[in-house]
Design a protein around this motif. Structure first.
Motif, mmCIF file in Angstrom:
data_model
loop_
_atom_site.group_PDB
_atom_site.id
_atom_site.type_symbol
_atom_site.label_atom_id
_atom_site.label_comp_id
_atom_site.label_asym_id
_atom_site.label_seq_id
_atom_site.Cartn_x
_atom_site.Cartn_y
_atom_site.Cartn_z
ATOM 1 N N UNK A 63 53.623 38.437 10.765
ATOM 2 C CA UNK A 63 52.676 37.323 10.781
ATOM 3 C C UNK A 63 51.324 37.849 10.358
ATOM 4 N N UNK A 64 50.669 37.132 9.468
ATOM 5 C CA UNK A 64 49.343 37.535 9.035
ATOM 6 C C UNK A 64 48.355 37.490 10.197
ATOM 7 N N UNK A 65 47.479 38.475 10.229
ATOM 8 C CA UNK A 65 46.423 38.530 11.235
ATOM 9 C C UNK A 65 45.238 37.710 10.760
ATOM 10 N N UNK A 66 44.665 36.941 11.680
ATOM 11 C CA UNK A 66 43.412 36.245 11.392
ATOM 12 C C UNK A 66 42.309 37.298 11.430
ATOM 13 N N UNK A 67 41.910 37.790 10.269
ATOM 14 C CA UNK A 67 41.006 38.933 10.177
ATOM 15 C C UNK A 67 39.686 38.672 10.885
ATOM 16 N N UNK A 68 39.069 37.536 10.641
ATOM 17 C CA UNK A 68 37.772 37.240 11.270
ATOM 18 C C UNK A 68 37.882 37.177 12.792
ATOM 19 N N UNK A 69 39.023 36.700 13.262
ATOM 20 C CA UNK A 69 39.197 36.560 14.704
ATOM 21 C C UNK A 69 39.564 37.891 15.347
ATOM 22 N N UNK A 70 40.608 38.528 14.829
ATOM 23 C CA UNK A 70 41.093 39.756 15.466
ATOM 24 C C UNK A 70 40.095 40.904 15.355
ATOM 25 N N UNK A 71 39.319 40.943 14.302
ATOM 26 C CA UNK A 71 38.361 42.032 14.133
ATOM 27 C C UNK A 71 36.988 41.683 14.695
ATOM 28 N N UNK A 72 36.900 40.575 15.416
ATOM 29 C CA UNK A 72 35.695 40.167 16.148
ATOM 30 C C UNK A 72 34.512 39.882 15.241
ATOM 31 N N UNK A 73 34.803 39.466 14.018
ATOM 32 C CA UNK A 73 33.729 39.189 13.071
ATOM 33 C C UNK A 73 32.938 37.965 13.506
ATOM 34 N N UNK A 74 33.614 36.964 14.055
ATOM 35 C CA UNK A 74 32.899 35.782 14.558
ATOM 36 C C UNK A 74 31.900 36.189 15.646
ATOM 37 N N UNK A 75 32.348 36.999 16.608
ATOM 38 C CA UNK A 75 31.473 37.408 17.705
ATOM 39 C C UNK A 75 30.266 38.185 17.174
ATOM 40 N N UNK A 76 30.506 39.054 16.208
ATOM 41 C CA UNK A 76 29.400 39.822 15.624
ATOM 42 C C UNK A 76 28.411 38.909 14.916
ATOM 43 N N UNK A 77 28.915 37.966 14.151
ATOM 44 C CA UNK A 77 28.030 37.070 13.405
ATOM 45 C C UNK A 77 27.213 36.206 14.346
ATOM 46 N N UNK A 78 27.834 35.750 15.451
ATOM 47 C CA UNK A 78 27.084 34.946 16.423
ATOM 48 C C UNK A 78 25.988 35.784 17.080
ATOM 49 N N UNK A 79 26.294 37.022 17.408
ATOM 50 C CA UNK A 79 25.293 37.913 18.001
ATOM 51 C C UNK A 79 24.154 38.165 17.025
ATOM 52 N N UNK A 80 24.497 38.418 15.782
ATOM 53 C CA UNK A 80 23.471 38.673 14.763
ATOM 54 C C UNK A 80 22.615 37.432 14.537
ATOM 55 N N UNK A 81 23.247 36.265 14.475
ATOM 56 C CA UNK A 81 22.497 35.011 14.291
ATOM 57 C C UNK A 81 21.549 34.771 15.458
#
Length: 960
Positions: A334-352
């Motif tokens: 199953x393909x991994x949701x890259x933005x989700x599994x690698x915590x990119x969303x959390x990082x972007x929210x913190x940076x914003x």
């Protein structure tokens, strides 16, 4: 924690392998007196891949047999490189990338060189013996193999000493001593006459050997070019991300248990702290090799090649169909949701958030940001929303929560500027936990993260802080957000992706915090706040009885300070009091206390810290007052003499849990009770012990920067027993830093340590035993036998294959597929270690095992004071002669009336006095459960399974 990270295991294995090979090669060269195969003595600990082959050949020719451990380590190094090579080959198969392709070429060259060297060392023969089952069991301890000087017999080329050296070598207790094939030619005796020149000639090799001995293990490495360094960095980054994914998945299961199954939130907070410490320690260990490349952004740009969208489809989770012989016959990915599994969303929210906060540094979002995050709805139904709506809802929560976090943490400085007209420059303020504002308590459990985020948010507008956001920051933010979304029914599965379900029924993040404090006194005898109020009143009466108004003043003040801090900062914040000097909470539309009300994570880590501090304070108080020691000794005597037929549960349990605190050497007296009372006072009152405590107190007064430091239990005279929460905090939540002598037995961590010990077998009797260590010695002292410890470790090693799969897992397995535990020789993963530690955390905090942190010791102290008052009143009415001596007649005794009365009763054995005390003990019977913070204690069996939130994937699922 090298064992929990593939790259750090690879680094460790490489260093161990090179250490052994280089020392073996050096010894052979010096022993033979020749420069075999043009190999020079290595004095640096560094070697090229091409040099490994001739070195392997040289060792194989002279060392017989080569320890199986060396082959295992060699194979592990090759496997680690091969696995990473396969991953990156797959990455470029779909999305060609010149850098990775170049790295893959370097990988292949490296693997080929290692494989050739392995074969030259005899590795192929060893591997075939392993497969055929003809290999003999290797019981050698890895440290014995790697670091014991098994080549000492080769250090001298003079044959006259060979016999003596061989005799010395035969005394080596190691079970697999290495034998060495020696050259037949021996040096002639006549050459000894030229001892002067010969001795000078031999000094150079000795100096070279000394130089290699001075090289630290960390410096042993295989030299690579720039491409090789990039390959190593790719390996490191991949292993770190892999660890994030595994640990995040496990931490989600913990918060699911908190919300849905009633697991105490302090357990969730403590285990989350350990997981965060794992990430933090791993990143520190990894990036020491790659300075300047440790930020989250660089890591993520490396793993995604700077384009998360392009990286989508490059990573998969795989479910294997395994044949009975262990071979994988089919796989489902199953393909991994890259933005989700690698915590990119959390990082972007913190940076914003940081970028937006910097814009005004007023604590108020910009208009643009406010339009994005306003009106966050805590009752949002994740099941009825699409993915975009869910992501927007989570983003609004994350940024709103971060605004509250920084506004609360910075409030004291902001108030100085707004209310007192001071002019603190925010980007120059030291916001660290040990800075000048540390004494102003702000957030239980999260001060360190809050200080880091506040420091970044308070920088001048436009300051680029991306390099200062480290992986553990993002991981912790992700865990905080996950604790909320999981309780709302939204979790992430490595196999199924986003999983949506109904919110946890009637769950409140503050559930356990409210039980601990009991602000409204709903449960008499359990809440901390009520206990403080009662104890202060009793201290006043005790001071009046002794005629010393200041007898308990300092202790009462300390209790009041703790109580005020708990009231103002635990479970509630200044927002709940509608402060006008700082921006209102972003959650004001629904709950001004949203920082706590909407964060299970904050409630969990905050409660864990509060439990630890209240425990430490209680033991500091017990160390200052005589009642605890007197009560336990009186109770023990009355039980042993038969005045109390059935021991009173609370006092008996305290005696069982803290024997070394109450009795000299932990030995409970059966007679001579007065001497036993005197012995414990003498043991801790010696001149040396007193000087040591004074030294510790002086050091505490100089260095303590927070409450934890001020409550240093090592400075106590009697009560030094630490709770598990304090032990972990002092170890910075890193289990391997916990000293053996602080591990309680039986425990999962103790078993985990013991299982790594070598079991010794008596060659005559065949009896098995464990070597003496602080852990095994303490275990034996507590009554455990070696047989019990060995049996316990065997149970600890029970494989998951021996346990039935839950029905939920069986139902989720596709037809024709099965689950299989990974290779039993595989080292314990981070999630597996956390699951072991979970048993201890539950036992300490809320379980039936050893629940030291569950008891309200302040209320127990109230019980002790009331008990003594009742005893005194009854004896006074009877005009008992022992009471009269201690309380009215002898001035020396009257200084410490209760100590004097206790000593007289224990020594004199006055019948009337003992009967009165026994009756009051019996009348005031209470057990451990009488004063626990919680409504009940958990059965440990219910919490040892590490249940999955969806039960849809086993440990054998792997991620590529």
């Amino acid at each position: 924690m090298a064992d929990q990270n593939s790259y750090l295991r690879y680094k460790r294995d490489t260093r161990h392998l090179l250490y052994w090979m280089i020392h073996a090669s050096n010894s052979i060269i010096k022993s033979t007196g020749s420069n075999a195969a043009s190999i020079a003595t290595n004095t640096t600990g560094q070697i090229t891949v091409s040099s490994l082959v001739p070195m392997s050949k040289l060792i194989a020719e002279h060392v017989k047999p080569i320890p199986s451990t060396i082959y295992q380590i060699f194979q592990a190094v090759i496997d680690a490189r091969t696995a990473t090579h396969a991953v990156f080959q797959q990455l470029v198969s779909k999305n060609p990338d010149p850098e990775i392709e170049k790295s893959n070429i370097s990988h292949k060259h490296f693997i080929d060189g290692l494989t050739e060297a392995f074969a030259a060392l005899g590795g192929k023969t060893w591997a075939s013996e392993q497969k055929s089952g003809n290999a003999t069991a290797d019981e050698e301890d890895i440290n014995t193999v790697i670091f014991t000087n098994t080549f000492s017999a080769l250090n001298l080329g003079d044959s006259s000493n060979v016999g003596e050296e061989e005799d010395a070598q035969s005394d080596d207790p190691g079970p697999s001593t290495v034998s060495l094939a020696r050259p037949k030619k021996k040096s002639g005796k006549g050459k000894k006459g030229k001892g002067g020149k010969k001795s000078k000639a031999k000094k150079k090799p000795a100096e070279k050997e000394a130089s290699i001995e001075e090289i630290p293990l960390e410096s042993y490495r295989i030299i690579e070019d720039e491409t090789g360094i990039m390959t190593d960095y790719l390996m490191a980054v991949y292993s770190l991300v892999e660890q994030w994914v595994e640990l995040r998945d496990y931490v989600q299961t913990i918060w699911h248990e908190v919300a849905y199954d009633g697991l105490n939130s302090a357990v969730g907070g403590a285990l989350s702290n350990v997981a965060i410490a794992m990430v933090k320690q791993t990143q520190s260990a990894i990036f020491v090799d790659f300075p300047g490349h440790d930020s989250y952004e660089i890591v993520m740009n490396t793993i995604t090649r700077g384009n998360p969208e392009k990286a989508q489809g490059m990573f998969h989770t795989t479910l294997h169909q395994v044949a009975p012989n262990g071979k994988v016959v089919q796989s489902q990915s199953t393909d991994v949701d890259v933005r989700e599994q690698f915590m990119i969303h959390a990082y972007q929210h913190l940076l914003d958030f940081i970028t937006d906060y910097q814009a005004t540094r007023s604590g108020k979002p910009t208009k643009k940001m406010l339009a994005d995050i306003r009106d966050w709805d805590p009752k949002f139904d994740v099941r009825r929303a699409n993915k975009e709506q869910r992501l927007k809802w989570r983003r609004a929560y994350t940024i709103s929560w971060l605004y509250d976090l920084v506004n609360i943490y910075s409030a004291i400085v902001v108030q100085r500027n707004t209310m007192k007209g001071q002019h603190w420059v925010y980007d120059r303020v030291d916001w660290s936990v040990n800075g000048p504002w540390y004494q102003h308590r702000r957030l239980y459990g999260l001060n360190e993260l809050a200080s880091d985020i506040t420091t970044l948010a308070m920088q001048k507008p436009g300051t680029d802080i991306r390099k200062r956001i480290l992986p553990h920051h993002v991981f912790q933010i992700q865990c905080i957000v996950d604790s909320m979304t999981v309780s709302q029914g939204w979790s992430l599965s490595n196999l199924r992706g986003h999983v949506l379900s109904a919110p946890a029924p009637a769950f409140r993040p503050r559930r356990d915090v409210d039980l601990f404090l009991d602000r409204e006194n709903k449960r008499v005898g359990h809440g901390y706040l009520q206990a403080v109020d009662l104890l202060k009143q009793l201290f006043e009466k005790d001071a009046e009885m002794h005629g010393a108004p200041n007898r308990h003043t300092r202790t009462s003040e300390l209790l009041e300070e703790f109580k005020d801090d708990f009231v103002q900062w635990l479970g509630e914040s200044k927002y709940a009091h509608l402060l006008k000097t700082i921006e209102p909470s972003r959650f004001s539309n629904t709950n001004a206390n949203g920082l706590w009300e909407y964060s299970p994570f904050l409630c969990g880590v905050g409660l864990a810290e509060a439990l630890e501090l209240s425990y430490s304070l209680s033991f500091l108080i017990w160390d200052r007052i005589p009642e605890p020691m007197c009560i336990i000794h009186l109770h023990n005597m009355l039980v042993k003499k038969g005045y109390i037929a059935t021991p009173v549960g609370l006092w008996a349990t305290l005696q069982e849990f803290f024997p070394t605190a109450f009795f000299a050497g932990g030995k409970v007296p059966d007679s001579d009770f007065g001497e036993g009372f005197l012995a414990v006072c003498s043991e801790t009152g010696s001149r040396q012990a007193t000087f040591q405590r004074r030294a510790i107190r002086r050091n505490v007064s100089r260095t303590a920067v927070d409450l934890h430091g001020l409550l240093n239990m090592n400075a106590n005279r009697f009560f030094k027993n630490k709770s598990l929460l304090r032990i972990y905090r002092e170890a910075e939540w890193i289990p391997e830093r916990i000293p053996d002598d602080e591990i309680h037995m039986p425990s999962a961590l103790g078993a985990f340590r013991i299982v790594q010990m070598k079991v010794l077998t008596d060659p005559v009797t065949g009896k098995k035993s464990l070597k003496d260590t602080p852990l095994t010695i303490n275990s034996r002292a507590s009554g455990m036998t070696d047989e019990e410890m060995i049996q316990m470790t065997s149970a600890q090693q029970q494989t998951d294959d021996d346990l039935p799969l839950p029905a939920e897992i069986q139902a989720s397995i596709p037809e024709g597929y099965t689950y299989q535990k990974s290779n039993p020789t595989t080292l314990v993963t981070g999630p597996q270690l956390l699951d072991f530690l979970k048993r201890d955390m539950v036992s300490d905090i809320s379980g039936e095992g050893h629940p030291l942190s569950s008891l309200n010791y302040t209320f127990v102290t109230v019980q002790m004071m009331v008990l003594f008052m009742r005893i005194e009143n009854k004896l006074k009415d009877l005009r008992n002669p022992l009471w009269a001596r201690a309380y009215e007649q002898e001035p020396v005794m009257m200084r410490e009336k209760r100590v004097s009365l206790t000593a007289l009763v224990l020594t004199d054995g006055d019948e009337e006095c003992m009967q009165v005390i026994a009756d009051i003990f019996q009348d005031q019977r209470c057990g451990w459960m009488t004063h626990i913070y919680w409504e009940d204690l958990e059965e440990l069996g219910k919490t040892w399974g590490g249940g999955k939130k969806d039960q849809d994937e086993p440990p054998s699922c792997t991620m590529m």
